[in-house]
Write an enzyme that holds these catalytic residues in place. Sequence first.
Site, PDB file in Angstrom:
ATOM      1  N   SER A   1       0.754  -1.148  -0.070  1.00 54.94           N
ATOM      2  CA  SER A   1       0.006   0.063   0.029  1.00 54.94           C
ATOM      3  C   SER A   1       0.991   1.310  -0.102  1.00 54.94           C
ATOM      4  O   SER A   1       2.076   1.186   0.542  1.00 54.94           O
ATOM      5  CB  SER A   1      -0.883   0.128   1.226  1.00 54.94           C
ATOM      6  OG  SER A   1      -1.616   1.227   1.133  1.00 54.94           O
TER       7      SER A   1
ATOM      8  N   HIS B   1      -7.540  -3.450   4.547  1.00 61.82           N
ATOM      9  CA  HIS B   1      -6.962  -1.788   4.622  1.00 61.82           C
ATOM     10  C   HIS B   1      -7.705  -1.240   3.686  1.00 61.82           C
ATOM     11  O   HIS B   1      -7.975   0.148   3.881  1.00 61.82           O
ATOM     12  CB  HIS B   1      -5.422  -2.224   4.501  1.00 61.82           C
ATOM     13  CG  HIS B   1      -4.772  -0.856   3.946  1.00 61.82           C
ATOM     14  ND1 HIS B   1      -5.061  -0.308   2.824  1.00 61.82           N
ATOM     15  CD2 HIS B   1      -4.020  -0.072   4.700  1.00 61.82           C
ATOM     16  CE1 HIS B   1      -4.276   0.810   2.613  1.00 61.82           C
ATOM     17  NE2 HIS B   1      -3.762   0.996   3.818  1.00 61.82           N
ATOM     18  N   ASN B   2      -7.722  -1.528   2.497  1.00 61.06           N
ATOM     19  CA  ASN B   2      -8.515  -0.853   1.536  1.00 61.06           C
ATOM     20  C   ASN B   2      -9.939  -0.547   1.925  1.00 61.06           C
ATOM     21  O   ASN B   2     -10.513   0.617   1.503  1.00 61.06           O
ATOM     22  CB  ASN B   2      -8.394  -1.512   0.393  1.00 61.06           C
ATOM     23  CG  ASN B   2      -7.099  -1.356  -0.568  1.00 61.06           C
ATOM     24  OD1 ASN B   2      -5.856  -1.208   0.208  1.00 61.06           O
ATOM     25  ND2 ASN B   2      -6.809  -1.453  -1.813  1.00 61.06           N
TER      26      ASN B   2
ATOM     27  N   GLU C   1      -9.875   2.193   4.192  1.00 58.15           N
ATOM     28  CA  GLU C   1      -9.554   3.364   3.269  1.00 58.15           C
ATOM     29  C   GLU C   1     -10.789   4.099   2.725  1.00 58.15           C
ATOM     30  O   GLU C   1     -11.096   5.211   2.851  1.00 58.15           O
ATOM     31  CB  GLU C   1      -8.703   2.979   2.310  1.00 58.15           C
ATOM     32  CG  GLU C   1      -8.130   4.144   1.458  1.00 58.15           C
ATOM     33  CD  GLU C   1      -7.175   3.470   0.419  1.00 58.15           C
ATOM     34  OE1 GLU C   1      -6.305   2.652   0.531  1.00 58.15           O
ATOM     35  OE2 GLU C   1      -7.491   3.664  -0.968  1.00 58.15           O
TER      36      GLU C   1
ATOM     37  N   LYS D   1      -4.520  -6.428   3.368  1.00 55.64           N
ATOM     38  CA  LYS D   1      -4.570  -5.657   2.324  1.00 55.64           C
ATOM     39  C   LYS D   1      -5.653  -5.269   2.003  1.00 55.64           C
ATOM     40  O   LYS D   1      -6.230  -3.956   1.723  1.00 55.64           O
ATOM     41  CB  LYS D   1      -3.518  -5.985   1.165  1.00 55.64           C
ATOM     42  CG  LYS D   1      -3.696  -4.925  -0.071  1.00 55.64           C
ATOM     43  CD  LYS D   1      -3.074  -3.519   0.423  1.00 55.64           C
ATOM     44  CE  LYS D   1      -2.813  -2.421  -0.598  1.00 55.64           C
ATOM     45  NZ  LYS D   1      -3.594  -2.295  -1.720  1.00 55.64           N
TER      46      LYS D   1
HETATM   47  P1  NAP Z   1      -1.222  -2.116 -14.001  1.00 52.12           P
HETATM   48  O1  NAP Z   1      -1.729  -0.931 -14.729  1.00 52.12           O
HETATM   49  O2  NAP Z   1      -2.301  -2.736 -13.054  1.00 52.12           O
HETATM   50  O3  NAP Z   1      -0.672  -3.095 -14.922  1.00 52.12           O
HETATM   51  C1  NAP Z   1       0.174  -2.913 -16.068  1.00 52.12           C
HETATM   52  C2  NAP Z   1       1.236  -3.860 -16.001  1.00 52.12           C
HETATM   53  O4  NAP Z   1       0.865  -5.347 -16.179  1.00 52.12           O
HETATM   54  C3  NAP Z   1       2.011  -3.594 -17.342  1.00 52.12           C
HETATM   55  O5  NAP Z   1       3.604  -3.865 -16.873  1.00 52.12           O
HETATM   56  C4  NAP Z   1       1.694  -4.764 -18.121  1.00 52.12           C
HETATM   57  O6  NAP Z   1       2.641  -5.035 -19.212  1.00 52.12           O
HETATM   58  C5  NAP Z   1       1.482  -5.852 -17.144  1.00 52.12           C
HETATM   59  N1  NAP Z   1       0.613  -6.892 -17.808  1.00 52.12           N
HETATM   60  C6  NAP Z   1      -0.771  -6.986 -18.064  1.00 52.12           C
HETATM   61  N2  NAP Z   1      -1.141  -8.281 -18.555  1.00 52.12           N
HETATM   62  C7  NAP Z   1       0.044  -8.977 -18.761  1.00 52.12           C
HETATM   63  C8  NAP Z   1       0.326  -9.984 -19.242  1.00 52.12           C
HETATM   64  N3  NAP Z   1      -0.685 -10.897 -19.586  1.00 52.12           N
HETATM   65  N4  NAP Z   1       1.714 -10.751 -19.155  1.00 52.12           N
HETATM   66  C9  NAP Z   1       2.746  -9.705 -18.529  1.00 52.12           C
HETATM   67  N5  NAP Z   1       2.246  -8.507 -18.103  1.00 52.12           N
HETATM   68  C10 NAP Z   1       1.045  -8.050 -18.076  1.00 52.12           C
HETATM   69  O7  NAP Z   1       0.015  -1.599 -13.033  1.00 52.12           O
HETATM   70  P2  NAP Z   1       0.332  -0.628 -11.667  1.00 52.12           P
HETATM   71  O8  NAP Z   1      -0.755   0.233 -11.629  1.00 52.12           O
HETATM   72  O9  NAP Z   1       1.781  -0.524 -11.610  1.00 52.12           O
HETATM   73  O10 NAP Z   1      -0.238  -1.903 -10.678  1.00 52.12           O
HETATM   74  C11 NAP Z   1       0.422  -3.185 -10.559  1.00 52.12           C
HETATM   75  C12 NAP Z   1      -0.204  -3.963  -9.535  1.00 52.12           C
HETATM   76  O11 NAP Z   1      -0.094  -3.246  -8.271  1.00 52.12           O
HETATM   77  C13 NAP Z   1      -1.559  -4.121  -9.818  1.00 52.12           C
HETATM   78  O12 NAP Z   1      -1.871  -5.452  -9.490  1.00 52.12           O
HETATM   79  C14 NAP Z   1      -2.252  -3.069  -8.879  1.00 52.12           C
HETATM   80  O13 NAP Z   1      -3.754  -3.459  -8.582  1.00 52.12           O
HETATM   81  C15 NAP Z   1      -1.636  -2.994  -7.750  1.00 52.12           C
HETATM   82  N6  NAP Z   1      -1.386  -1.836  -6.967  1.00 52.12           N
HETATM   83  C16 NAP Z   1      -1.319  -0.607  -7.708  1.00 52.12           C
HETATM   84  C17 NAP Z   1      -1.620   0.681  -7.000  1.00 52.12           C
HETATM   85  C18 NAP Z   1      -1.476   1.905  -7.749  1.00 52.12           C
HETATM   86  O14 NAP Z   1      -1.676   3.031  -7.027  1.00 52.12           O
HETATM   87  N7  NAP Z   1      -1.576   2.071  -9.097  1.00 52.12           N
HETATM   88  C19 NAP Z   1      -1.415   0.644  -5.438  1.00 52.12           C
HETATM   89  C20 NAP Z   1      -1.366  -0.658  -4.764  1.00 52.12           C
HETATM   90  C21 NAP Z   1      -1.205  -1.981  -5.678  1.00 52.12           C
HETATM   91  P3  NAP Z   1       2.745  -4.261 -20.469  1.00 52.12           P
HETATM   92  O15 NAP Z   1       3.586  -2.821 -20.276  1.00 52.12           O
HETATM   93  O16 NAP Z   1       3.510  -5.041 -21.515  1.00 52.12           O
HETATM   94  O17 NAP Z   1       1.516  -3.860 -21.022  1.00 52.12           O
END
Ligand code: NAP
Length: 478
Positions: free
Chosen positions: A130, A187-188, A191, A184
């Site tokens: 988080s 937690h959300n 939130e 987690k």
């Molecule tokens: P995201 O937008 O959720 O995901 C994009 C990423 O996933 C890219 O690197 C993409 O690769 C990859 N991807 C998607 N499908 C794929 C597949 N079939 N095979 C391999 N790679 C694949 O990214 P994010 O916002 O950085 O979040 C990452 C994780 O952290 C998620 O689970 C999200 O829920 C969690 N999270 C996010 C936040 C936040 O504030 N954003 C906070 C806490 C947790 P390409 O570049 O090749 O498309």
Amino acid sequence: MTEKANIGVVGLAVMGSNLARNLASREGNRVAIYNRSVEKTNQLTADHPEANFIASESIDDFVASLSKPRTAIIMVQAGTGTDAVISQLTERFEKGDIIVDGGNALYTDTIRREKEVSAKGIHFVGAGISGGEEGALKGPSIMPGGTKAAYASLGPILETIAAVAEGEPCVTHIGSDGAGHFVKMIHNGIEYADMQLIAEAYDMLRQAGGFSPDEIADIFSEWNKGELESYLIEITAEVLRQKDSKTGEPLVDVILDAAGSKGTGVWTVQTALDLGAPVSGIAEAVFARSLSAQHAQRAGKPELPAANQVWAVEDKPAFVEAVRRALYASKIIAYAQGFDAIRAGAKEFNWEINLGEVAKIWRGGCIIRAQFLNRITDAYRKDEKLLSLLFDDYFVAAIAGTIASWREIVAMAALTGVPSPAFASSLSYYDGLRAKRLPAALVQGQRDFFGAHTYKRIDAEGSYHTLWSGDRSEIKTD
Ligand code: NAP
């Protein structure tokens, strides 16, 4: 021999790239990176030469670039993306290697994945992370599940990148398999409740108090110096101070009033319903977002009867203090309900979760970080089996000091038609918890009447059924 990385990150979107940079900035780490599309890898390497990443264009090269036991953190889109990467890694990893899913997975998926991956002798750790983008870069709060053996190897690395609160890293081994993602998720959920409660307080200050967004920002900044001190209160002041670059109006007045969500609040409520854990504050927060998002329905409404009483605030400082107290009391309820849900989940899934430690690792890095989490840690440290946070001396006194204002604010909101679902339901929960008798006895009578569902008596063991359509005598059924 080429140097290998002690840790790798797969998925280099916002979260993964920031986490990889965080890892690389800590002494002793060499970080391998890989992303499905190579552009993100190249961009990150070019933008941050100081990180000295070992970048790979193929998953084979990525796996080969890791020292043994290999440890890879997956930060990809939750769901099928995570499954795809897990399958690529398990095909290549060996016994003793560690796969960490740092995404927002549903805990039941994590339980399933841990079973599948550990069957091959590979450790699988579902870790809730988080703090959003900034937390990932500067220090998030990390909630890892999985085995103790995996944590023994992974924990020291996570401790270097986690946020630090009062000298302690905001990471601890939560429990086995899906425990980390479960915590987690809660937690959300908290939130969601916290944000909704703050929004309701803002609405009252605006509608009833007649304060401008700038004035309310000042009020929140002031509140942030006291027992409400928290990240969400702090950013609320900043959001309220922001002006729209196009119109010069307060940005909050230009933003469409339809709240979005990504699903973890819904998961919390769905899970709580299954567990029979009354997280009413969180549920109201989720439903408040749902109602706000029904824009077509809201836009199409006829002139509906309004309240015929106006909230005439005469003593503005006293009103502001009453809202603050009502907010604090409602917030305590949200946390009490959240911690009860964690306890219920731990019981259901046989996790040994230390609730005091959970409160401790939420003190820094995460979105709900707040000063009063120290009080929650103290409460569970004093009594590990505490039946409700609300029974701890500190919280008994905190509610005692707020209760009159809380009731007054909820009553005035109802009388004057200011929607306050989370404030009101929190107060109802509190009254339900402290009641000597609940009307549930009548519900049991109704259930027995139409469905012979039986009831228990207060003065004897066993289950009973009344012959409602017969002579109305009572029979013992077990
Ligand atoms: P995201 O937008 O959720 O995901 C994009 C990423 O996933 C890219 O690197 C993409 O690769 C990859 N991807 C998607 N499908 C794929 C597949 N079939 N095979 C391999 N790679 C694949 O990214 P994010 O916002 O950085 O979040 C990452 C994780 O952290 C998620 O689970 C999200 O829920 C969690 N999270 C996010 C936040 C936040 O504030 N954003 C906070 C806490 C947790 P390409 O570049 O090749 O498309």
